[in-house]
Enzyme design. Structure first.
Site, short mmCIF file in Angstrom:
data_model
loop_
_atom_site.label_atom_id
_atom_site.label_comp_id
_atom_site.label_asym_id
_atom_site.label_seq_id
_atom_site.Cartn_x
_atom_site.Cartn_y
_atom_site.Cartn_z
N ARG A 1 1.48 4.26 -3.06
CA ARG A 1 1.24 5.68 -2.75
C ARG A 1 2.51 6.50 -2.90
NH1 ARG A 1 -2.45 2.43 -0.54
NH2 ARG A 1 -4.45 3.22 0.21
N SER B 1 -13.53 0.89 2.74
CA SER B 1 -12.49 0.64 1.73
C SER B 1 -11.49 1.78 1.67
CB SER B 1 -13.13 0.45 0.35
OG SER B 1 -12.13 0.54 -0.65
N LYS C 1 -12.16 -9.76 -3.54
CA LYS C 1 -10.70 -9.53 -3.58
C LYS C 1 -10.14 -10.19 -4.86
CE LYS C 1 -10.40 -7.11 0.15
NZ LYS C 1 -10.06 -5.70 0.06
N GLN D 1 -9.21 1.91 -0.48
CA GLN D 1 -9.01 2.23 -1.90
C GLN D 1 -10.00 3.30 -2.35
OE1 GLN D 1 -9.18 -1.50 -4.00
NE2 GLN D 1 -7.15 -2.12 -3.30
N SER E 1 0.84 -1.21 0.00
CA SER E 1 0.00 0.00 0.00
C SER E 1 0.87 1.25 0.00
CB SER E 1 -0.88 0.03 1.25
OG SER E 1 -1.83 -1.00 1.20
N ARG F 1 -13.42 -7.77 -10.93
CA ARG F 1 -13.63 -7.05 -9.68
C ARG F 1 -14.49 -5.79 -9.88
NH1 ARG F 1 -8.13 -6.84 -6.37
NH2 ARG F 1 -9.61 -6.26 -4.74
N ASP G 1 -6.60 -8.26 4.52
CA ASP G 1 -5.85 -9.12 3.60
C ASP G 1 -5.28 -10.36 4.29
OD1 ASP G 1 -6.35 -7.40 1.50
OD2 ASP G 1 -4.51 -6.25 1.82
N ARG H 1 -2.45 -14.37 -2.24
CA ARG H 1 -2.57 -14.70 -0.81
C ARG H 1 -3.16 -16.10 -0.59
NH1 ARG H 1 -0.57 -9.99 1.05
NH2 ARG H 1 -1.40 -8.10 0.12
C1 S3P Z 1 -5.60 -1.47 0.00
C2 S3P Z 1 -6.85 -1.53 0.58
C3 S3P Z 1 -7.58 -2.79 0.79
C4 S3P Z 1 -6.67 -4.02 0.65
C5 S3P Z 1 -5.76 -3.91 -0.53
C6 S3P Z 1 -4.88 -2.68 -0.44
C7 S3P Z 1 -4.97 -0.16 -0.18
O1 S3P Z 1 -8.59 -2.89 -0.18
O2 S3P Z 1 -7.45 -5.19 0.58
O3 S3P Z 1 -4.93 -5.05 -0.62
O4 S3P Z 1 -3.74 -0.10 -0.45
O5 S3P Z 1 -5.65 0.86 -0.03
P1 S3P Z 1 -10.06 -2.24 0.03
O6 S3P Z 1 -9.92 -0.78 -0.01
O7 S3P Z 1 -10.87 -2.77 -1.12
O8 S3P Z 1 -10.52 -2.76 1.36
#
Ligand code: S3P
Length: 446
Positions: free
Chosen positions: A34, A175, A355, A177, A30, A130, A328, A404
């Protein structure tokens, strides 16, 4: 972008002797995504140390390059990024190939939504299944428009809005994301973008945006709701970033060491941000011995070294509210539950169905195939543990392009009678390219 070969790579993991030694895991996925995105928007050169060099992050790097950022890796493994400035991204000439990476896709859709450009996003078979409505819906409200494949899926083409309209949005799904997509869109949008988060999710975007100099504020209400506000038309200043080890990758050696009798290992430099650390809390509640030493802060993120000692585990029924802090890590948690004493009941996990694979179904099928008694629920799973007795083993486990799933069943193989065969280990390269060598370092014969 680096692509793995077209030929599946099956592998069998067999019963391991006691694990020992000290290892580090690759950089946090993550934070790596970023760091590339924000560096690409800063004016001047940012340096990133410890970047995860997995396929997902390389997809982000390729996309940022395609839109004008200069991104180089030096011989010491440090990444140097010359950004284009907020609002300065260029029209990509070809489709952006997101590979397997949901994070690249959703965050970049946000980032580009407030730029005057058109971009097409494509991905592999897993990513193309997805749901993307969770980002196209709020981003449409700021003025972006989308042509999607049926079901709001990839491939999709987005036309950004410039100037975009600032959004005030309450997340309908927990979420990070979606939250991050909206905040990144807010960077090049005049006015204040506001995101309300009833259930907290990982806060790496907020921390890093502040670190780059954005005017971002977080207010936490009495009931735990978080309100994030970001002032648009931001100017980002280049940074030196040190990426901590990924707690989601550390989860695999951590569970392996708890399960393989006689093991004692250390995992250095693991990110311990509380929005990510739910697995450590849960494994401790199950009876796992996990000690944190040398706790410190690196680049605005809490980090520590873990000492993990094999432990007898007992079943649990965790509160669904903690799901985002270990979202995760459920697949490998289910393996821990399969070896625990008694029954574990996991509920409130409908997000696992969207996922890299449907992780409830994929795990339930795989666990049954290696002799574990499970009941699949709409929103979770019930697992009857073996009380520490080795699992029967078997396979091949269908990993469904899900890194995973592959790594979770590899861990199961280390505590099985007949070994566990994984149908394809290639997906592991998306997040943890050094997974098998790391198990070898710990003495697991693989
Ligand atoms: C992530 C947020 C999570 C996670 C993903 C990475 C991120 O997803 O499952 O592996 O880097 O913001 P969600 O936002 O769909 O929960």
């Amino acid at each position: 972008m680096t692509q793995h070969s077209d030929i599946p790579a099956p592998k069998t993991f067999t019963a391991a002797p006691a694990l020992s030694g000290s290892v580090t895991v690759p950089g946090d996925k993550s934070i790596s995504h970023r760091s590339l995105m924000l560096s690409a928007l800063a004016v001047g050169e940012s340096r990133v140390e410890g970047l995860l060099e997995g396929e997902d992050v390389l997809a982000t790097a390729a996309a940022m390059r395609a839109m004008g950022a200069d991104i180089q890796r030096d011989a010491d493994g440090v990444w140097h990024i010359h950004g284009v400035g907020v609002g300065g991204l260029l029209q990509p000439e070809t489709a952006l190939d997101m590979g397997n990476s949901g994070t690249s896709t959703r965050l970049l859709m946000g980032l580009l939504a407030s730029h005057d450009l058109t971009a097409t996003f494509v991905g592999d078979a897993s990513l193309s299944k997805r749901p993307m409505a969770r980002v196209t819906e709020p981003l449409s409200r700021i003025g972006a428009s989308f042509t999607t494949s049926p079901g709001d899926r990839l491939p999709l083409t987005m036309k950004g809005a410039c100037p975009a309209v600032p959004l005030d949005y309450t997340l309908p799904v927990a979420s990070a994301q979606v939250k991050s997509a909206i905040l990144l869109a807010g960077l090049n949008t005049p006015g204040i973008t506001r995101v309300v988060e009833p259930i907290p999710t990982r806060d790496h975007s907020e921390r890093m945006l502040k670190g780059f100099g954005a005017d971002l504020k977080v207010e936490v209400q009495a009931d735990g709701t978080r309100i994030v506000t970001l002032a648009g038309e931001a100017e980002l200043k280049p940074q030196n970033i040190v990426v901590p080890g990924d707690p989601s990758s550390a989860a695999f050696p951590m569970v392996a060491a708890l399960l393989v009798p006689g093991s004692k290992i250390s995992i250095a430099n693991v990110g311990l941000n509380t929005t990510r650390a739910g697995l450590i809390d849960l494994l401790r509640e199950m009876g796992g011995s996990i000690e944190v030493v040398n706790a410190r802060e690196v680049g605005g993120e809490p980090v520590g070294d873990l000492i993990v000692t094999a432990s007898a585990l007992k079943g649990v029924e965790p509160d669904p509210a903690r799901a985002p802090s270990m979202i995760d890590e459920y697949p490998v948690t289910f393996i821990a539950a399969a070896l625990a004493e008694g029954r574990s009941v996991f509920r409130g996990l409908e997000e696992l169905r969207v996922k890299e694979s449907d992780r409830i179904a994929t795990m339930a099928d795989g666990l049954r195939a290696i002799g574990v008694q499970v009941e699949e629920l709409e929103d979770g799973i019930i697992i009857d543990g073996s009380g520490g007795a080795p699992l029967a083993g078997g396979g091949p486990i269908a990993t469904k392009l899900d890194h995973r799933i592959a790594m979770s069943f590899a861990v199961a193989g280390l505590v099985s009678k007949d070994g566990v065969t994984i149908d394809d280990m290639r997906p592991v390269a998306t997040s943890f390219p050094t997974f098998v060598p790391l198990l070898q370092t710990l003495g697991a014969v693989t």
